[in-house]
Design an enzyme around this catalytic site. Structure first.
Site, PDB file in Angstrom:
ATOM      1  N   LYS A  24      -2.023  -0.039 -84.208  1.00 14.67           N
ATOM      2  CA  LYS A  24      -1.270   0.597 -83.127  1.00 14.67           C
ATOM      3  C   LYS A  24       0.112  -0.036 -83.020  1.00 14.67           C
ATOM      4  O   LYS A  24       0.241  -1.269 -83.072  1.00 14.67           O
ATOM      5  CB  LYS A  24      -2.048   0.448 -81.816  1.00 14.67           C
ATOM      6  CG  LYS A  24      -1.445   1.172 -80.629  1.00 14.67           C
ATOM      7  CD  LYS A  24      -2.340   1.031 -79.407  1.00 14.67           C
ATOM      8  CE  LYS A  24      -1.764   1.751 -78.199  1.00 14.67           C
ATOM      9  NZ  LYS A  24      -2.656   1.662 -77.017  1.00 14.67           N
TER      10      LYS A  24
ATOM     11  N   SER B 101      -3.367   5.980 -75.090  1.00 18.58           N
ATOM     12  CA  SER B 101      -2.160   5.809 -75.867  1.00 18.58           C
ATOM     13  C   SER B 101      -2.428   5.405 -77.316  1.00 18.58           C
ATOM     14  O   SER B 101      -1.500   5.364 -78.121  1.00 18.58           O
ATOM     15  CB  SER B 101      -1.278   4.746 -75.200  1.00 18.58           C
ATOM     16  OG  SER B 101      -1.908   3.468 -75.197  1.00 18.58           O
TER      17      SER B 101
ATOM     18  N   SER C 150      -7.020   3.652 -72.863  1.00 20.02           N
ATOM     19  CA  SER C 150      -6.250   4.051 -74.039  1.00 20.02           C
ATOM     20  C   SER C 150      -6.963   3.916 -75.372  1.00 20.02           C
ATOM     21  O   SER C 150      -6.463   4.399 -76.380  1.00 20.02           O
ATOM     22  CB  SER C 150      -4.936   3.273 -74.085  1.00 20.02           C
ATOM     23  OG  SER C 150      -4.094   3.660 -73.034  1.00 20.02           O
TER      24      SER C 150
END
Length: 447
Positions: free
Chosen positions: A78, A152, A176
């Site tokens: 990420k 996210s 997330s």
């Protein structure tokens, strides 16, 4: 040559350790799939093709190759976690394009275990919102490309669901990890506070954010979590029956839950009861103020992360979010609201070992330029989509999402399991039972 794309991390690592395949062959196969398919998905902001192949050769030459738990496994990271030599942009035009000098501790642990970082995945700006799009690109759900992958950690989830990598690392401050995992048919676990090093942004959203794995199987999620935490979460084949509470009610007043998700919980409860667990309907004593508490911490965390960035380069929704959070900063820093929430919920988790809920309330929002839309519209879209996740960031207790059934569109449905502190191994065991009783296709049918 056997194609290792679509295999699990555990399968790939075993083959590399036994020298049935080389790390370069595994990584090259996944890079080819990324080049062929990611234009439809938008999972990656940066693909490290040449660097990944070189690192795969380094793994092959390691003297301890036969002992590496993730030997040669392609990994997506990420884009809010530093990767040595790459700039972590955190989904924003306001962040500097300056390469990181060192790996984040989670990336370092995964690399030490033999994983190869093939790329950095898209996130919404500063990882604030529950859909993944922004200045650097947008991510779609591989199961239904008209829909967002969620956020996210949407890019990381989409990369795994599309078979571009077998596993990825992401993080979870308001859901997330669990939101995109549920949308994309993956297994993930948000570990409890302190189990895995955080170091996310400038303060981990006051300790609400945790790093964790995204995988297609419980075995891979367990394997990755063990590496990230540097401790074993071994499965137990002889675990006694558990007391499992079942709740389908949204913690947030006024948010309704679609029939697909309530039905999934009912069916999962029935399967677990059939497996010998003591399952009963019971509602956690969520306080009416839980939504306000979450909003205060969420916005204040963003205010801290945005403090040293040029506001003119931030999207409007992010500027508004941070501005609201600045009003709450002082109160959040001295608040005991999270302690009071834990105290309120502790008796419930003394009576029950686990809580089973829907993972989400409805399917993910349409794939759209949400970063160009207003703050309130974004907040409402996220709140109505994922009301079940933030409570467990506030408590700091572990929570897991596992696929269960399908939505009418054919995209994945999912359920959430929550446990008291230290119950990560128990959650993974029960998720493994769900996986066995209701198997799910590992990756989206993209060709």
């Amino acid at each position: 040559m056997t194609n290792w794309v679509g295999r699990t991390a555990a399968e790939i690592a075993a083959a590399v350790r036994e020298k049935r395949v080389t790390p370069r062959q595994v990584v090259a196969g996944h890079l080819e799939r990324i080049a062929r398919l990611d234009g439809r998905i938008g999972a990656f902001r940066k693909v490290r093709a040449d660097a990944a192949l070189a690192e795969a050769d380094e793994v092959a030459a390691r003297a301890d190759l036969a002992e590496l738990p993730l030997a040669g496994v392609p990994l997506a990271v990420k884009d809010n976690l530093p990767v040595r030599g790459e700039a972590p942009r955190d989904g924003s035009a306001a962040t500097p394009d300056t390469p990181a000098e060192t790996d984040h501790v989670t990336v370092a642990r995964l690399r030490a275990a033999g994983a190869v970082v093939v790329g950095l995945t898209h996130v919404p700006e500063l990882c604030v919102f529950g859909t993944t799009e922004g200045a650097h690109g947008s991510t779609r759900n591989p199961w239904d490309t008209t829909r967002s992958a969620g956020g996210s950690s949407g890019g990381s989830a989409a990369a795994v669901a599309a078979g571009l990598v077998p596993v990825a690392v992401g993080n979870d401050g308001m859901g997330s990890l669990r939101i995109p995992a549920a949308n994309c048919g993956l297994v993930t676990i948000k570990p409890g506070f302190g189990v895995v090093p955080a170091g996310i942004g400038h303060g981990d959203w006051f300790g609400m954010s945790e790093n964790g794995p995204l995988a297609t199987t419980v075995e891979d999620a367990r394997l990755m979590l063990s590496v990230l935490a540097e401790q074993e979460f071994a499965g137990s084949g002889e675990r006694p029956p558990l007391r499992i509470a079942v709740s389908r009610r949204s913690p947030l007043a006024g948010v309704t839950v679609s029939r697909s998700y309530t039905n999934a919980v009912a069916e999962a409860a029935g399967l677990l009861a059939g497996a010998g667990h003591r399952v009963r309907r019971a509602e956690p004593p969520y306080p009416a103020s839980i939504g306000v508490t979450a909003l205060r911490h969420w916005t204040a965390g963003t205010a801290v992360d945005a403090a040293d960035l040029d506001p003119a380069l931030l999207a409007r929704r992010t500027r508004v979010h941070a501005a609201i959070g600045r009003r709450f900063l002082r109160g959040v820093r001295v608040s005991d609201s999270r302690d009071r929430l834990r105290a309120r919920l502790a008796p419930f988790f003394a009576e029950y070992d686990l809580l089973l809920t829907p993972a989400l309330a409805r399917r993910s929002p349409l794939a759209a330029p949400w970063h160009e839309r207003g703050w309130l519209r974004n907040v409402l879209a996220g709140t109505t989509h994922s009301p079940f996740t933030p409570a467990w960031n506030l408590t700091g207790w572990p929570a897991l999402s596992v696929p269960f059934g399908t939505l009418p569109s054919g995209a994945p449905c999912a359920v959430q399991l929550v446990g008291r502190p230290g119950s990560e191994a128990v959650l993974l065991d029960v998720a493994g039972q769900v996986e066995t009783l209701r198997p799910w296709r590992r990756t989206a049918p993209l060709g």
